[in-house]
Design a protein around this motif. Sequence first.
Motif, PDB file in Angstrom:
ATOM      1  N   LYS A  56       0.708  -1.234   0.012  1.00 55.38           N
ATOM      2  CA  LYS A  56      -0.075  -0.139   0.090  1.00 55.38           C
ATOM      3  C   LYS A  56       0.624   1.191  -0.142  1.00 55.38           C
ATOM      4  O   LYS A  56       0.849   2.074  -1.031  1.00 55.38           O
ATOM      5  N   LYS A  57       1.918   1.271   0.653  1.00 55.52           N
ATOM      6  CA  LYS A  57       2.689   2.367   0.855  1.00 55.52           C
ATOM      7  C   LYS A  57       3.576   2.749  -0.764  1.00 55.52           C
ATOM      8  O   LYS A  57       3.917   3.744  -0.897  1.00 55.52           O
ATOM      9  N   GLU A  60       1.047   4.101  -3.038  1.00 58.87           N
ATOM     10  CA  GLU A  60       0.911   5.579  -2.596  1.00 58.87           C
ATOM     11  C   GLU A  60       2.060   6.232  -3.084  1.00 58.87           C
ATOM     12  O   GLU A  60       1.950   7.333  -3.597  1.00 58.87           O
ATOM     13  N   TYR A  61       3.254   5.778  -2.713  1.00 54.75           N
ATOM     14  CA  TYR A  61       4.475   6.431  -3.195  1.00 54.75           C
ATOM     15  C   TYR A  61       4.671   6.723  -4.555  1.00 54.75           C
ATOM     16  O   TYR A  61       4.846   7.987  -5.376  1.00 54.75           O
ATOM     17  N   LYS A  63       2.171   6.639  -7.010  1.00 48.50           N
ATOM     18  CA  LYS A  63       1.071   7.612  -7.355  1.00 48.50           C
ATOM     19  C   LYS A  63       1.613   9.156  -7.015  1.00 48.50           C
ATOM     20  O   LYS A  63       1.279   9.862  -7.867  1.00 48.50           O
ATOM     21  N   ASN A  64       2.238   9.639  -6.086  1.00 48.56           N
ATOM     22  CA  ASN A  64       2.713  10.933  -5.500  1.00 48.56           C
ATOM     23  C   ASN A  64       3.841  11.255  -5.776  1.00 48.56           C
ATOM     24  O   ASN A  64       4.120  12.466  -5.683  1.00 48.56           O
TER      25      ASN A  64
END
Length: 81
Positions: A56-57, A60-61, A63-64
């Motif tokens: 998940k991290k 997220e990373y 994507k950002n």
Amino acid sequence: MYTTATIMNDGINCLVERLGIIETEIFISQLIREPLDYTKWQRGHYAGMSVSELNKKAVEYSKNNPIAKNVSYVKAQPTTR
């Protein structure tokens, strides 16, 4: 599989894009002065984190982080024995 030169070049480019030239130089000089045992570091850094939480991290990373979006990944090929 990428050559060592390609990996080194891509790594430096990522550092420069993210940190800038001066901070990249500081980072590299710090690694030379005080070598990092990555295996030991990552065991402490990811201790207690489940695989799904780590995934998940990572998602997220990516994507950002604009640099991560430009990285091409090679899918691992199964080994035969």
